[in-house]
Design a protein around this motif. Structure first.
Motif, PDB file in Angstrom:
ATOM      1  N   GLN A 127      84.413  11.490  61.191  1.00  0.00           N
ATOM      2  CA  GLN A 127      85.313  11.158  60.085  1.00  0.00           C
ATOM      3  C   GLN A 127      85.255   9.662  59.772  1.00  0.00           C
ATOM      4  O   GLN A 127      85.195   9.268  58.599  1.00  0.00           O
ATOM      5  N   ALA A 128      85.292   8.845  60.812  1.00  0.00           N
ATOM      6  CA  ALA A 128      85.299   7.389  60.621  1.00  0.00           C
ATOM      7  C   ALA A 128      83.998   6.917  59.978  1.00  0.00           C
ATOM      8  O   ALA A 128      84.008   6.088  59.054  1.00  0.00           O
ATOM      9  N   LEU A 129      82.879   7.443  60.457  1.00  0.00           N
ATOM     10  CA  LEU A 129      81.587   7.035  59.896  1.00  0.00           C
ATOM     11  C   LEU A 129      81.440   7.512  58.462  1.00  0.00           C
ATOM     12  O   LEU A 129      80.938   6.774  57.595  1.00  0.00           O
ATOM     13  N   ASN A 159      83.984  -2.442  66.670  1.00  0.00           N
ATOM     14  CA  ASN A 159      83.316  -2.671  65.393  1.00  0.00           C
ATOM     15  C   ASN A 159      82.214  -1.642  65.167  1.00  0.00           C
ATOM     16  O   ASN A 159      81.510  -1.245  66.101  1.00  0.00           O
ATOM     17  N   ILE A 160      82.081  -1.210  63.923  1.00  0.00           N
ATOM     18  CA  ILE A 160      81.009  -0.301  63.534  1.00  0.00           C
ATOM     19  C   ILE A 160      79.926  -1.136  62.844  1.00  0.00           C
ATOM     20  O   ILE A 160      80.172  -1.715  61.783  1.00  0.00           O
ATOM     21  N   THR A 165      74.945   5.193  64.094  1.00  0.00           N
ATOM     22  CA  THR A 165      74.846   6.646  64.032  1.00  0.00           C
ATOM     23  C   THR A 165      75.980   7.266  64.836  1.00  0.00           C
ATOM     24  O   THR A 165      76.644   6.590  65.625  1.00  0.00           O
ATOM     25  N   SER A 166      76.169   8.541  64.633  1.00  0.00           N
ATOM     26  CA  SER A 166      77.196   9.237  65.397  1.00  0.00           C
ATOM     27  C   SER A 166      76.916   9.144  66.892  1.00  0.00           C
ATOM     28  O   SER A 166      77.832   8.937  67.700  1.00  0.00           O
ATOM     29  N   GLU A 167      75.638   9.240  67.255  1.00  0.00           N
ATOM     30  CA  GLU A 167      75.273   9.186  68.671  1.00  0.00           C
ATOM     31  C   GLU A 167      75.529   7.804  69.264  1.00  0.00           C
ATOM     32  O   GLU A 167      76.111   7.680  70.354  1.00  0.00           O
ATOM     33  N   GLN A 171      78.579   6.718  72.031  1.00  0.00           N
ATOM     34  CA  GLN A 171      78.347   6.053  73.310  1.00  0.00           C
ATOM     35  C   GLN A 171      79.282   4.862  73.479  1.00  0.00           C
ATOM     36  O   GLN A 171      79.840   4.642  74.564  1.00  0.00           O
ATOM     37  N   ALA A 172      79.444   4.092  72.400  1.00  0.00           N
ATOM     38  CA  ALA A 172      80.341   2.940  72.466  1.00  0.00           C
ATOM     39  C   ALA A 172      81.783   3.376  72.703  1.00  0.00           C
ATOM     40  O   ALA A 172      82.503   2.782  73.524  1.00  0.00           O
TER      41      ALA A 172
END
Length: 209
Positions: A127-129, A159-160, A165-167, A171-172
Motif C-alpha cells: 500500500q505504501a509503495l 525512508n523509501i 521494491t516490495s522485496e 527487508q528494511a
C-alpha cells in the motif's frame, strides 16, 4: 518462575518470535521470558523455531473448533495457567474476538509494517509503495476491537528510496521490527508503559510490574 511472562502469537516464519527469544536469552527483554508460542498453523516454520529453542507451544487447527470464540477460550485458559502478563502478536493472521481482547485489554500488543494510522490492514508495505509515500515504517500498538486501530506505543520511520521494491523495503521493515519489538516488550516487563485512554506514555523511571 520469571516475574514477567509473555506469550507470542504467530502464524508464519517467526522472525520476530526468534528476535524476542534471542533478546530474552541475552537479558535484553527487561527480565521477561517467553512462556508460550500460540500458532494456528501446525506446519508453520515458527513451530520448528519454538521446538529448537525449547519454548512450549500451543499449536491448533481452527477447523477443529466450532467457532473462533471456542479456540480463544482454550487459549485464554492456557495463558492463565502460565500466568502470562503480556500477549504479543507477531505475524498472527487471525482477527481476535472479545474473548481475548477483553481479557487482555491493555496487555495485548501488535506490530504493523507502516506508520499507523496510514496503511492499516493487509499488505501495508505494498500500500505504501503504491501510494508513493517517501517515508513509511513500523508501529507497535495496543490491540482493540478494530483493524490496527489501537493506541500507538512506539513508531520508527524508514525512508523509501528511489527504485525501492516490495522485496527490498520488506527487508528494511523486518530489520526494524526485529529491533523495535524486543525493546518495546522490555518496556512492559520493566513497568515503563502507561495507558490512559488513547494516550501512551513510556517512563523509564517506573518500577517493576
Amino acid at each position: 518462575m520469571c516475574a514477567y511472562r509473555i506469550a507470542v502469537f504467530a502464524s508464519g516464519e517467526g522472525s520476530n518470535f526468534q528476535a524476542l527469544a534471542e533478546a530474552a536469552n541475552t537479558g535484553a527483554l527487561g527480565g521477561a521470558e517467553l512462556a508460550l508460542l500460540v500458532c494456528d498453523k501446525p506446519s508453520a516454520s515458527v513451530v520448528r523455531r519454538a521446538e529448537q529453542l525449547g519454548i512450549p507451544a500451543f499449536v491448533f487447527n481452527p477447523k477443529d473448533y466450532v467457532s473462533r470464540e471456542a479456540y480463544e477460550r482454550e487459549i485464554v485458559m492456557r495463558l492463565e495457567e502460565l500466568q502470562v502478563n503480556l500477549v504479543v502478536l507477531a505475524g498472527y493472521m487471525r482477527l481476535l474476538t472479545p474473548v481475548l481482547v477483553e481479557r487482555y485489554r491493555g496487555r495485548l500488543i501488535n506490530i504493523h509494517p507502516s506508520l499507523l494510522p496510514a496503511f492499516p490492514g493487509k499488505d501495508a508495505i505494498g500500500q505504501a509503495l503504491d501510494y508513493g509515500v517517501r517515508v513509511s515504517g513500523v508501529t507497535v500498538h495496543f490491540v482493540d476491537e478494530g483493524m490496527d486501530t489501537g493506541p500507538i506505543i512506539a513508531q520508527r520511520a524508514i525512508n523509501i528510496v528511489s527504485g525501492e521494491t516490495s522485496e527490498s523495503f520488506s527487508q528494511a521493515v523486518h530489520g526494524v521490527e526485529r529491533e523495535l519489538y524486543p525493546e518495546v516488550v522490555s518496556w512492559f516487563a520493566q513497568g515503563f508503559v502507561k495507558l490512559d485512554g488513547r494516550q501512551v506514555t513510556v517512563s523509564r523511571t517506573s518500577g517493576q510490574v
